[in-house]
Enzyme design. Structure first.
Site, PDB file in Angstrom:
ATOM      1  CB  SER A   1      -0.971  -0.029   1.193  1.00 25.43           C
ATOM      2  OG  SER A   1      -1.969   0.949   1.036  1.00 25.43           O
TER       3      SER A   1
ATOM      4  CG  ASP B   1      -5.589  -1.960  -5.051  1.00 20.09           C
ATOM      5  OD1 ASP B   1      -6.342  -1.399  -4.232  1.00 20.09           O
ATOM      6  OD2 ASP B   1      -4.396  -2.221  -4.809  1.00 20.09           O
TER       7      ASP B   1
ATOM      8  CG  HIS C   1      -5.194  -2.487  -0.820  1.00 22.50           C
ATOM      9  ND1 HIS C   1      -4.598  -1.919  -1.925  1.00 22.50           N
ATOM     10  CD2 HIS C   1      -4.658  -1.874   0.268  1.00 22.50           C
ATOM     11  CE1 HIS C   1      -3.740  -0.988  -1.512  1.00 22.50           C
ATOM     12  NE2 HIS C   1      -3.755  -0.959  -0.188  1.00 22.50           N
TER      13      HIS C   1
END
Length: 385
Positions: free
Chosen positions: A174, A273, A333
């Site tokens: 991330s 995502d 994610h």
């Protein structure tokens, strides 16, 4: 809210527990005061560390940069400074490593006995800010000095042996994945030149894209982060900024940075995502999953996938023999941070664990581009998700 979406990205791996084969211990940087390398709230930065088991692996390092979104304005940074993402006083004593940070050979056959480092994230801008004077919000000083934090962390790790490293894998998820893109080449300059060094960003290829209402919300937010945190050529990929002098803030985005990265790189990301579909595209059905979407929403998600693939495949970096990609079609994610995704999510019958090991050890290049969703229910196309 913004803070909730940031904390969600960070919370699932921050656990204190008994010492075991996967346990990494909190270590705070000792020289933070000397350089002003502080978390948002002025506390010292740090990381979680598990020393190698010795022998041939004693000079090998796997470094994972923690995620957690960004704070997009002064108020959000103030709120963030009261959380684990802005203050080291709130960090637990230990963290359990998974995936490439796992100490279990069955989970992590290549890196299990290496020095394992989980770099904690507390500056709000992917280690890219360098604001000299703190901002004052609600009578509270906020320090936006992520790049100084990065330097202090590297120096501290250097004293533990990183200065003598023979093999290094840099990764992160991330916002930590974005950090990996932004700083891979800089970190290369801080370790031995002859080290076998590669970068593996996970879920960090955030598109500079408008939402489905055609508004550049996320683009504008990240441009404000650039200005607020005093990000500059010296604190992100310099070659990217040199190529984007008309709009240097583009270099806070992986698609602009990726073409300029010299470090061997394996990009792991979902082409659906879920954070991007919800927070950049603003797709209404994102939080409940693809099976709750209507056909138009799936078409919008497929359109986002097409943009994503174009940004990757059209880049000269993608075409270089030393690089690889693992772009899955799971509505997820940071799927590569846990053992399940690392071992069980597959493309063409190859797991992340398989692909990473072959690429790092043998320079095996994989171009794994996963399937597109059907416009007929249940839409999804990869049964290993």
């Amino acid at each position: 809210t913004r803070m909730k979406r940031s904390v969600f990205l960070a919370i699932f791996l921050i656990v204190g527990s008994y010492a075991g084969i996967n346990t990494m211990v909190k270590t705070l940087v000792k020289n933070a005061n000397a350089t002003g390398a502080f978390c948002l709230d002025g506390t010292p930065p740090g990381y979680y560390w598990r020393a190698s088991k010795g022998g041939a692996a004693s000079n090998n390092w796997v470094i994972n940069i923690f995620g957690g979104g960004w704070c997009y304005n002064e108020k959000e940074c103030y709120e963030r400074s009261k959380t684990q993402l802005g203050s080291s006083t709130l960090w637990p004593a230990s963290s359990e490593g998974q995936a490439e940070l796992s100490g279990e050979p069955s989970v992590n056959p290549v890196f299990h006995d290496w020095n394992a480092v989980h770099v904690f994230y507390c500056d709000g801008a992917s280690f890219s800010g360098n604001r000299e004077e703190p901002l004052v919000v609600e009578n509270t000083k906020l320090y936006m000095r992520g790049h100084r934090v990065l330097d202090a962390l590297l120096e501290d790790l250097g004293e533990k042996g990183l200065h003598n490293a023979k093999q290094v894998l840099l990764t992160g998820c991330s916002a930590g994945g974005l950090s990996t893109f932004l700083h891979a080449d800089y970190i290369a300059s801080r370790i031995p030149r002859n080290a076998h060094y590669k970068a593996m960003p996970k879920s960090g290829f955030f598109l500079a894209s408008k939402n489905y209402q055609d508004k550049p919300v996320y683009i504008d937010e990240m441009e404000y982060v650039w200005k607020m945190q005093n990000v500059s050529r010296e604190t992100v990929n310099t070659a990217c900024v040199d190529a984007n002098r008309d709009a240097p803030h583009r270099c806070m985005f992986a698609p602009a940075t990726y073409p300029h990265i010299k470090t061997p790189i394996l990009v792991i990301n979902s082409i659906y995502d879920s954070w991007q579909l919800g927070n950049i595209l603003n797709l209404p059905c994102t939080s409940k999953g693809p099976r709750t979407c209507n056909v138009q929403e799936i078409q919008d998600a497929n359109g986002y996938r097409a943009k994503f693939l174009h940004e990757i495949v059209s880049s000269p970096t993608f075409k270089e023999r030393q690089n690889a990609v693992f772009l899955n079609s799971c509505w997820t994610h940071c799927e590569g941070e846990g053992n399940h995704g690392w071992m069980n999510m597959k493309i063409q019958n190859l797991s992340m664990r398989d692909v990473v090991g072959a690429w790092y050890q043998n320079n095996t290049r994989h171009e794994l581009l996963d399937c597109e969703y059907s416009l007929k229910e249940p839409y999804t196309c990869n049964p290993t998700c």
